[in-house]
Design a protein around this motif. Sequence first.
Motif, PDB file in Angstrom:
ATOM      1  N   ILE A 138      30.214 -29.617  13.265  1.00  0.00           N
ATOM      2  CA  ILE A 138      30.903 -29.625  12.228  1.00  0.00           C
ATOM      3  C   ILE A 138      32.499 -29.880  12.392  1.00  0.00           C
ATOM      4  O   ILE A 138      32.848 -30.680  11.890  1.00  0.00           O
ATOM      5  N   ILE A 139      32.955 -29.161  13.533  1.00  0.00           N
ATOM      6  CA  ILE A 139      34.483 -29.451  13.714  1.00  0.00           C
ATOM      7  C   ILE A 139      34.710 -30.782  14.182  1.00  0.00           C
ATOM      8  O   ILE A 139      35.674 -31.499  13.716  1.00  0.00           O
ATOM      9  N   LEU A 140      33.928 -31.279  15.262  1.00  0.00           N
ATOM     10  CA  LEU A 140      34.029 -32.530  15.593  1.00  0.00           C
ATOM     11  C   LEU A 140      33.793 -33.720  14.249  1.00  0.00           C
ATOM     12  O   LEU A 140      34.605 -34.629  14.372  1.00  0.00           O
ATOM     13  N   SER A 141      33.056 -33.541  13.649  1.00  0.00           N
ATOM     14  CA  SER A 141      32.770 -34.345  12.661  1.00  0.00           C
ATOM     15  C   SER A 141      34.057 -34.309  11.657  1.00  0.00           C
ATOM     16  O   SER A 141      34.502 -35.412  11.244  1.00  0.00           O
ATOM     17  N   ASP A 155      42.386 -26.403   9.197  1.00  0.00           N
ATOM     18  CA  ASP A 155      42.895 -27.045  10.471  1.00  0.00           C
ATOM     19  C   ASP A 155      41.426 -26.914  11.283  1.00  0.00           C
ATOM     20  O   ASP A 155      41.347 -25.933  11.765  1.00  0.00           O
ATOM     21  N   TRP A 156      40.666 -27.825  11.027  1.00  0.00           N
ATOM     22  CA  TRP A 156      39.279 -28.118  11.729  1.00  0.00           C
ATOM     23  C   TRP A 156      39.506 -27.807  13.357  1.00  0.00           C
ATOM     24  O   TRP A 156      38.710 -27.063  14.046  1.00  0.00           O
ATOM     25  N   SER A 157      40.407 -28.347  13.777  1.00  0.00           N
ATOM     26  CA  SER A 157      40.821 -28.235  15.412  1.00  0.00           C
ATOM     27  C   SER A 157      41.092 -26.897  16.189  1.00  0.00           C
ATOM     28  O   SER A 157      40.838 -26.610  16.823  1.00  0.00           O
ATOM     29  N   GLU A 158      41.652 -26.000  14.973  1.00  0.00           N
ATOM     30  CA  GLU A 158      42.184 -24.509  15.511  1.00  0.00           C
ATOM     31  C   GLU A 158      41.566 -23.660  14.545  1.00  0.00           C
ATOM     32  O   GLU A 158      41.037 -22.880  15.379  1.00  0.00           O
ATOM     33  N   GLU A 159      41.525 -23.536  13.428  1.00  0.00           N
ATOM     34  CA  GLU A 159      41.067 -22.596  12.642  1.00  0.00           C
ATOM     35  C   GLU A 159      39.723 -22.395  12.649  1.00  0.00           C
ATOM     36  O   GLU A 159      39.045 -21.457  12.589  1.00  0.00           O
ATOM     37  N   GLY A 160      39.040 -23.497  12.847  1.00  0.00           N
ATOM     38  CA  GLY A 160      37.746 -23.616  12.772  1.00  0.00           C
ATOM     39  C   GLY A 160      37.109 -22.742  13.969  1.00  0.00           C
ATOM     40  O   GLY A 160      35.840 -22.428  13.862  1.00  0.00           O
ATOM     41  N   TYR A 161      37.559 -22.600  14.849  1.00  0.00           N
ATOM     42  CA  TYR A 161      37.431 -21.625  16.276  1.00  0.00           C
ATOM     43  C   TYR A 161      37.560 -20.266  15.911  1.00  0.00           C
ATOM     44  O   TYR A 161      37.157 -19.487  16.748  1.00  0.00           O
TER      45      TYR A 161
END
Length: 417
Positions: A138-141, A155-161
């Motif tokens: 999902i984050i990559l998409s 922020d999917w690149s940081e908060e997503g994790y």
Amino acid sequence: MATRLDKARRLLHLASPQQRGLMLKEIVNKNNDRQKVWIRDRDSKKGRPKPGGSIQGALPFRTPQFAPKEAVRPKVNYDETITSAIADGQNLLSPYVKDKSKVEELQERLDGLSRTIHPIQEKKKSIDERINKARKNIILSMEYSFGAGRKMGFDWSEEGYKVDHDSFLQKTKEGLAIAREMTVNDKSGSLNYDYDEILKHAGELESRIKEFDEVNEAHIKAMAGVKSLYDEALHLLDHEGLMNEVSKRSGLSAEEAKNTVDRLNISDSDVEGSGYPAEKIKEWLREGMRIMGQKIKIKSVTSSDGYALYSDGHICVENLRSDYPESSREVLLHEMAHSVEDINPHVLDLTYGWVKSRNPEAFFDPYVPTVYPTRKGIRATEVVSTGMEMLCDHRNAAELLIRDPEHLAITLKALTM
């Protein structure tokens, strides 16, 4: 609500050896046997030891989380020295165990629970891997959607994790709703948003989260059964009597222990990095000296250098935690106990021989069989230190009595050699 420190403790406990800055290396020990050991990766910036090596400190938040596998009892290939040492430790312990048959019954019940717990843990691990894979997809998409993902306020690149699984799923659903509207209004087609692909991963994520919750509920129930066993064991051990007996054999009276600690001249400024006043540190030191006595030698106590908690008689207390007083005391006694092996090569021979003679999975905690090699052989193990950490607390000692009575016996023997 879990604090940041709680989360850090859990993450560090669950971290792999590689994540903790360790590397697997094959060595030739002093008996010319090849052995693979986890050692500190000297290329790692975190926790890098000083030249010459150092004995790494215990994790003050390391709590055993499951029962030992019933199928991996110690190998029956102990030599006479180890067998005799275990017998001596058991003889010392025996008068302070109130009902030996009850202890054996609890050990058998623990084995039965183990047969339930370990498959559950393996299933949890498998499901968690699939959850993390779905999250990553999902984050990559989102990241490769020409910035559309960030327009959703996340922020999917940081908060997503960082967020927990349920929060991540909720944010994904919100994002999908926004993404659909953005895609419909995108007349040029520049967003290049693969809505259906993300929807598929979101469905996988939701399904696995539900599955994980069900398995985790079964795990919690099984662990409650383990805790009840340890509660029963608590009443079977005369902990105060046992500690008094060990202290009598230390060769150091309470007054001598106090004088020994006082000679270290510890001030508040010396230990300010620990979060404790000097008097509290000295109280724990006096307790440790009373138990271990002439079998250890402490040269200094400071918090000026946190590269290790114990090295060559010097103890660093920078890594103690003032908001977890029970574990801070145990960790300090753990580090003091390293000195038992450090100044008595016979103890080191015993503990290393015991570790080498056992299956790696047979220990109550995977940290126990850690060894620290040097060019000349083995410098230290974690046997006495982890044993002392458990022995000094009534509940932990009762737990070790059920989980690994041999380790308890080896610890008692080492403290009275």
